[in-house]
Design an enzyme around this catalytic site. Structure first.
Site, PDB file in Angstrom:
ATOM      1  N   ALA A 122      -7.729   7.203  -6.934  1.00  0.00           N
ATOM      2  CA  ALA A 122      -8.810   7.529  -7.873  1.00  0.00           C
ATOM      3  C   ALA A 122      -9.040   6.347  -8.807  1.00  0.00           C
ATOM      4  CB  ALA A 122      -8.424   8.767  -8.675  1.00  0.00           C
ATOM      5  N   GLY A 171      -4.933   8.950  -4.528  1.00  0.00           N
ATOM      6  CA  GLY A 171      -6.090   9.540  -3.845  1.00  0.00           C
ATOM      7  C   GLY A 171      -6.401   8.828  -2.536  1.00  0.00           C
ATOM      8  N   GLU A 189      -4.216  10.439  -0.134  1.00  0.00           N
ATOM      9  CA  GLU A 189      -4.704  11.825   0.045  1.00  0.00           C
ATOM     10  C   GLU A 189      -5.930  11.853   0.960  1.00  0.00           C
ATOM     11  OE1 GLU A 189      -4.641  12.409  -4.284  1.00  0.00           O
ATOM     12  OE2 GLU A 189      -3.592  14.287  -3.889  1.00  0.00           O
ATOM     13  N   GLU A 248       0.990   8.929  -8.528  1.00  0.00           N
ATOM     14  CA  GLU A 248       0.345   9.583  -9.674  1.00  0.00           C
ATOM     15  C   GLU A 248       1.318   9.894 -10.804  1.00  0.00           C
ATOM     16  OE1 GLU A 248      -0.310  10.193  -6.541  1.00  0.00           O
ATOM     17  OE2 GLU A 248      -2.435  10.659  -6.219  1.00  0.00           O
TER      18      GLU A 248
HETATM   19  N1  3HC Z   1      -8.327   2.431 -10.515  1.00  0.00           N
HETATM   20  C1  3HC Z   1      -8.941   1.483 -11.222  1.00  0.00           C
HETATM   21  N2  3HC Z   1      -8.519   0.215 -11.293  1.00  0.00           N
HETATM   22  C2  3HC Z   1      -7.435  -0.100 -10.599  1.00  0.00           C
HETATM   23  C3  3HC Z   1      -6.740   0.835  -9.827  1.00  0.00           C
HETATM   24  C4  3HC Z   1      -7.227   2.160  -9.789  1.00  0.00           C
HETATM   25  N3  3HC Z   1      -6.646   3.110  -9.060  1.00  0.00           N
HETATM   26  N4  3HC Z   1      -5.690   0.231  -9.252  1.00  0.00           N
HETATM   27  C5  3HC Z   1      -5.729  -1.050  -9.648  1.00  0.00           C
HETATM   28  N5  3HC Z   1      -6.792  -1.249 -10.462  1.00  0.00           N
HETATM   29  C6  3HC Z   1      -7.210  -2.501 -11.074  1.00  0.00           C
HETATM   30  C7  3HC Z   1      -6.175  -3.039 -12.042  1.00  0.00           C
HETATM   31  O1  3HC Z   1      -6.351  -2.503 -13.315  1.00  0.00           O
HETATM   32  C8  3HC Z   1      -6.471  -4.520 -12.014  1.00  0.00           C
HETATM   33  O2  3HC Z   1      -7.600  -4.723 -12.835  1.00  0.00           O
HETATM   34  P1  3HC Z   1      -7.731  -6.067 -13.695  1.00  0.00           P
HETATM   35  O3  3HC Z   1      -7.776  -7.160 -12.682  1.00  0.00           O
HETATM   36  O4  3HC Z   1      -8.968  -5.834 -14.435  1.00  0.00           O
HETATM   37  O5  3HC Z   1      -6.504  -6.117 -14.537  1.00  0.00           O
HETATM   38  C9  3HC Z   1      -6.900  -4.755 -10.572  1.00  0.00           C
HETATM   39  O6  3HC Z   1      -7.261  -3.467 -10.057  1.00  0.00           O
HETATM   40  C10 3HC Z   1      -5.814  -5.323  -9.691  1.00  0.00           C
HETATM   41  O7  3HC Z   1      -4.637  -4.556  -9.870  1.00  0.00           O
HETATM   42  P2  3HC Z   1      -3.213  -5.229  -9.997  1.00  0.00           P
HETATM   43  O8  3HC Z   1      -3.272  -6.379 -10.924  1.00  0.00           O
HETATM   44  O9  3HC Z   1      -2.257  -4.146 -10.283  1.00  0.00           O
HETATM   45  O10 3HC Z   1      -3.054  -5.798  -8.519  1.00  0.00           O
HETATM   46  P3  3HC Z   1      -1.809  -5.755  -7.561  1.00  0.00           P
HETATM   47  O11 3HC Z   1      -2.271  -6.351  -6.304  1.00  0.00           O
HETATM   48  O12 3HC Z   1      -0.601  -6.313  -8.250  1.00  0.00           O
HETATM   49  O13 3HC Z   1      -1.470  -4.196  -7.323  1.00  0.00           O
HETATM   50  C11 3HC Z   1      -1.958  -1.905  -6.790  1.00  0.00           C
HETATM   51  C12 3HC Z   1      -2.409  -3.376  -6.670  1.00  0.00           C
HETATM   52  C13 3HC Z   1      -0.622  -1.724  -6.058  1.00  0.00           C
HETATM   53  C14 3HC Z   1      -3.019  -1.052  -6.163  1.00  0.00           C
HETATM   54  C15 3HC Z   1      -1.749  -1.549  -8.272  1.00  0.00           C
HETATM   55  O14 3HC Z   1      -2.892  -1.949  -8.989  1.00  0.00           O
HETATM   56  C16 3HC Z   1      -1.550  -0.089  -8.522  1.00  0.00           C
HETATM   57  O15 3HC Z   1      -0.438   0.383  -8.453  1.00  0.00           O
HETATM   58  N6  3HC Z   1      -2.648   0.631  -8.832  1.00  0.00           N
HETATM   59  C17 3HC Z   1      -2.577   2.009  -9.204  1.00  0.00           C
HETATM   60  C18 3HC Z   1      -2.472   2.881  -7.971  1.00  0.00           C
HETATM   61  C19 3HC Z   1      -2.406   4.318  -8.386  1.00  0.00           C
HETATM   62  O16 3HC Z   1      -1.633   4.705  -9.237  1.00  0.00           O
HETATM   63  N7  3HC Z   1      -3.237   5.151  -7.769  1.00  0.00           N
HETATM   64  C20 3HC Z   1      -3.300   6.521  -8.125  1.00  0.00           C
HETATM   65  C21 3HC Z   1      -4.462   6.747  -9.024  1.00  0.00           C
HETATM   66  S1  3HC Z   1      -4.501   8.379  -9.661  1.00  0.00           S
HETATM   67  C22 3HC Z   1      -5.071   9.288  -8.389  1.00  0.00           C
HETATM   68  O17 3HC Z   1      -5.323   8.782  -7.311  1.00  0.00           O
HETATM   69  C23 3HC Z   1      -5.286  10.737  -8.689  1.00  0.00           C
HETATM   70  C24 3HC Z   1      -5.525  11.540  -7.457  1.00  0.00           C
HETATM   71  O18 3HC Z   1      -4.344  12.132  -7.024  1.00  0.00           O
HETATM   72  C25 3HC Z   1      -6.536  12.625  -7.724  1.00  0.00           C
END
Ligand code: 3HC
Ligand code: NAI
Length: 719
Positions: free
Chosen positions: A61, A100, A103, A123
């Protein structure tokens, strides 16, 4: 936001397009809905592949949408629509399938992953649970215990592990999209009944209650008050005990509770804060995007004690050649063994060969003549460090960066010993240095932007979160620690026990209370520093001036314990007792309680009952007040820097965002009011006097934390 193409005549390919991680924004969700409709309605299309642009399937997400008015199609019906499609849908997973994103893939009928892909439901680390069916589909696919482990820890798994667990159907080293298209062609027209995960029963272990009880106990122990891991267990339990539709209702209900919680806000703030610290700037105008680091191939570490060994391991594991120098022969022998053991253990864990050949040992400082960067880690003794910096400046090839791991000594004073002070920066690691994720990069008055950029880059290379901070006693972390420790000592003088103070702080969520932490890191460390700056004169340990320094309240309790060689765990006695020197289990010590009573009697102090709220208020608000001073002084560029340092280096609970975020959550006016109150009661404690930035922020209407920088705006010195 989602591109549609047709390949091999009958495969509809939907490509998610939302750089950098193809997060499921409203536009992407809309794109998937539209393109699925198209693929399902075109009679020539017999199967569908979903993939992501630029080698990344999907990062989940869009976290930036949280807290806004979310629009666009909802994720759950979108995934349900994919799963119920009459044509097979294959997820082609490259790079990442997280949250997501996974998922979405679980809604597909098949999953093909590239061998380098990482998958997971992280998450929980954002204060949430997988809220688009992940808690209901994953246990059906891979069993309850395996799903519980992945969902409650948020751990990412490799493609190989995902295959073993049954999350993916196939792993490939080749072009994932090509492989997925081939696969999609091969399954066209076949029955999808077994591949709609939500319609499958959830496999039940015979002792299902015991499984959940154990999981809940484990999670509560680790969670330190975090809500999300507990909700994750509850949601998976629903998968095990309820039909799918009811399980989904439970997932939705639990997700809703978390989504609006302060903890989720704190953890999401912290997610972005960790990334924001990489975009560093200094008061002099040096910045991450304009300062170019210089490549470092060979580094040296001077002093192979506790820190030097860990730093050597961290550098070698990242592939750098290291010259490790230690003048004490006995230490050198022990260090060789210690470093090799650590490298071997680390390599076993990561399944790679140990980097033993990356380290060359020497007892002569001359061995560093040819390196690109030196990290000095000798005793915390200014005169010794000065002498070493003079030697290094004369010895090293031109341009070598000279770094110090000092915990708080003046970087400028060390830089002044060298011919090129612009090459000097602090690289303050935390113990154990090969494990702890934090690195404070300390710039001095004359440090060049390139020196800062190079130290920051080395930090990332060795897997640290590096935070650039200014030069002052204790930098950010140890400077903030001081007023926190001081309040803890004062509370003992006034009637508290170490057990009470630690209990309150641990219930708040700290990994360790202040006294247990002090026992672990060694009381002698601070004592030596206090001695060096003249705070511990022997004649001032008793008598009327024992509790006063420069007109302010002072507690000599730590010094008195050190006089008794009670250095903490290492001597088996400190604020607690241990079964042996080096023991780890802290037990209350009747000796210490008697000692406190005698101390109070000697100084005419009357013990009073101290409640939990006072312990928390005084320890935390004194710490937060110093944080505001640090911002005011320009030592940290923003509150995110302080918060990341405190969470990663000092055990502050992540689900409370960090001390500065917490202050905003509590309300800046409340923090101000409490500090004013405690300062009135303790006028001889300057650390309780509210700092002017805090007053200024409150006077500006207590803006949200992302607006503080606008209020801080303070002209600064040069870099
Ligand atoms: N949403 C929005 N922005 C995101 C994002 C996301 N899910 N994941 C990463 N970004 C952004 C980061 O903020 C960063 O932005 P910036 O350059 O402006 O700082 C950019 O993408 C690159 O991210 P990283 O610097 O972290 O890049 P890496 O390559 O080191 O890591 C990653 C990539 C492993 C995908 C890491 O960013 C990460 O762990 N992201 C979060 C993943 C996550 O937690 N997903 C679950 C979201 S909640 C969800 O899905 C709810 C659902 O169940 C309904
Ligand atoms: P330590 O006492 O474990 O090790 C220091 C080592 O330096 C000893 O092995 C000593 O023999 C060696 N040494 C002394 N003079 C030397 C010289 N001229 N050349 C080469 N080696 C020499 O100390 P520790 O704990 O590793 O601390 C080192 C530095 O790291 C200090 O500045 C300390 O403040 C800082 N630090 C310590 C942390 C900790 O938790 N121990 C955390 C962060 C920083």
């Amino acid at each position: 936001m989602a591109l549609y193409t047709r390949v091999s005549g009958s495969v509809g390919v939907i490509t998610l397009q939302n750089p950098p991680v193809n997060a499921l924004s409203a536009a992407v969700r809309q794109g998937i809905v539209d393109m699925m409709d198209r693929a399902l309605s075109e009679p020539e299309v017999k199967s569908v592949v979903i993939c992501g642009q630029n080698g990344k399937f999907c990062g989940g997400a869009d976290i930036k949408e949280f807290g806004t008015n979310m629009s666009g199609p909802a994720l759950i019906p979108l995934i349900d629509r994919i799963e119920s499609a009459a044509k097979p849908v294959v997820a082609a997973i490259e790079g990442i399938a997280l949250g997501g994103g996974l998922e979405l893939a679980l809604g597909c009928h098949y999953r093909i992953a590239h061998s380098k892909a990482k998958l997971g439901l992280p998450e929980v680390s954002l204060g949430l649970l997988p809220g688009a069916g992940g808690t209901q589909r994953l246990p059906r696919l891979i069993s309850i215990p395996a799903a519980l482990e992945l969902i409650t820890t948020g751990r990412h798994v490799t493609a190989a592990e995902a295959l073993q667990l049954g999350i993916v159907d196939k792993v490939t080293d080749r072009n994932t999209l090509d492989e997925a298209v081939k696969f999609a062609l091969s399954v066209a027209g076949k029955s999808l009944d077994l591949h709609r995960i939500s319609t499958n029963p959830c496999p039940h272990p015979p002792d299902v209650d015991a499984v959940f009880e154990t999981a809940m106990q484990r999670v509560r122990q680790r969670a330190r008050g975090a809500l999300a891991p507990v909700a994750c267990v509850q949601a998976v339990r629903a998968a095990a005990t309820l039909p799918y539709a009811h399980g989904m209702e439970r997932e939705r209900e639990l997700f809703k509770g978390l989504f609006t919680s302060g903890q989720a806000r704190a953890l999401q703030y912290y997610f972005f804060a960790q990334r924001a610290v990489g975009r560093w700037s200094t008061p002099g105008g040096a910045r991450w995007d304009t300062s170019k680091p210089r490549p470092v191939r060979r580094a040296a570490v001077i002093g192979l004690g506790t820190m030097g060994r860990g730093i050597t391991v961290a550098l070698a594991q990242a592939g750098l050649s290291v010259v490790a120098v230690e003048t004490n022969e006995k230490q050198l022998t022990e260090a060789k063994q210690g470093v090799s053991d650590m490298l071997e253990r680390g390599a076993r864990r990561r399944g790679v060969p140990p980097a033993l050949d990356k380290v060359i040992y020497s007892h002569k400082i001359q061995a560093v003549a040819d390196v690109d960067l030196v990290i000095e880690a000798v005793f915390e003794d200014m005169e010794l460090k000065k002498a070493i910096f003079q030697q290094l400046s004369a010895l090293c090839k031109p341009g070598t960066f000279l770094c110090t791991n000092t915990s708080g000594l003046d970087i400028d004073e060390l830089a002044a010993q060298t011919q090129n002070p612009e090459l000097v920066v602090g690289m303050h690691f935390f113990a154990p240095a090969h494990v702890m994720k934090l690195l404070e990069v300390v710039y001095g008055q004359k440090s060049s932007p390139q020196a800062v950029a190079t130290a920051m880059q080395i930090g990332s290379k060795i897997g640290k979160v590096s935070v650039a901070v200014g030069n002052c006693r204790g930098f950010v972390g140890n400077r903030i620690l001081k007023p926190y420790l001081e309040q803890a000592f004062f509370l003992l003088e006034e009637g508290a026990t170490p057990e009470l103070v630690d209990k309150v702080l641990e219930e708040f969520g700290f990994a360790m209370g202040v006294f247990r932490m002090s026992d672990l890191s060694g009381l002698d460390v601070g004592w030596r520093v206090r001695k060096a700056i003249g705070l511990v004169a022997p004649e001032a340990l008793t008598g009327p001036y024992a509790r006063v320094r420069e007109g302010h309240r002072y507690s000599p309790l730590g010094d008195l314990l050190c006089e008794q060689v009670r250095f903490g765990q290492k001597t088996g006695r400190g604020w607690y007792q241990y079964d042996k020197p080096g023991g780890r289990v802290a037990k209350p010590d009747p000796w210490l309680h008697r000692f406190l009573e005698e101390y109070r009697a000697q100084h005419g102090l009357v013990a009073r009952r101290i409640d939990h709220q006072e312990v928390l208020d005084r320890c935390l608000y004194a710490l937060i007040n110093e944080g505001f001073r640090i911002l005011e002084d320009g030592i940290a560029a923003g509150p995110e820097d302080i918060d990341v340092i405190y969470v990663l280096g000092y055990g502050w609970p992540q689900h409370r965002g960090g001390p500065m975020f917490y202050a905003g959550m509590v309300g800046l006016n409340k923090v101000l009011e409490r500090l004013e109150h405690y300062h009135q009661v303790h006028p001889d404690v300057p650390n309780l006097q509210p700092c002017s930035l805090l007053r200024k922020l409150v006077a500006s209407g207590s803006p949200p934390i992302n607006k503080w920088r606008e209020v801080i705006k303070k002209p600064h010195s040069q870099l």
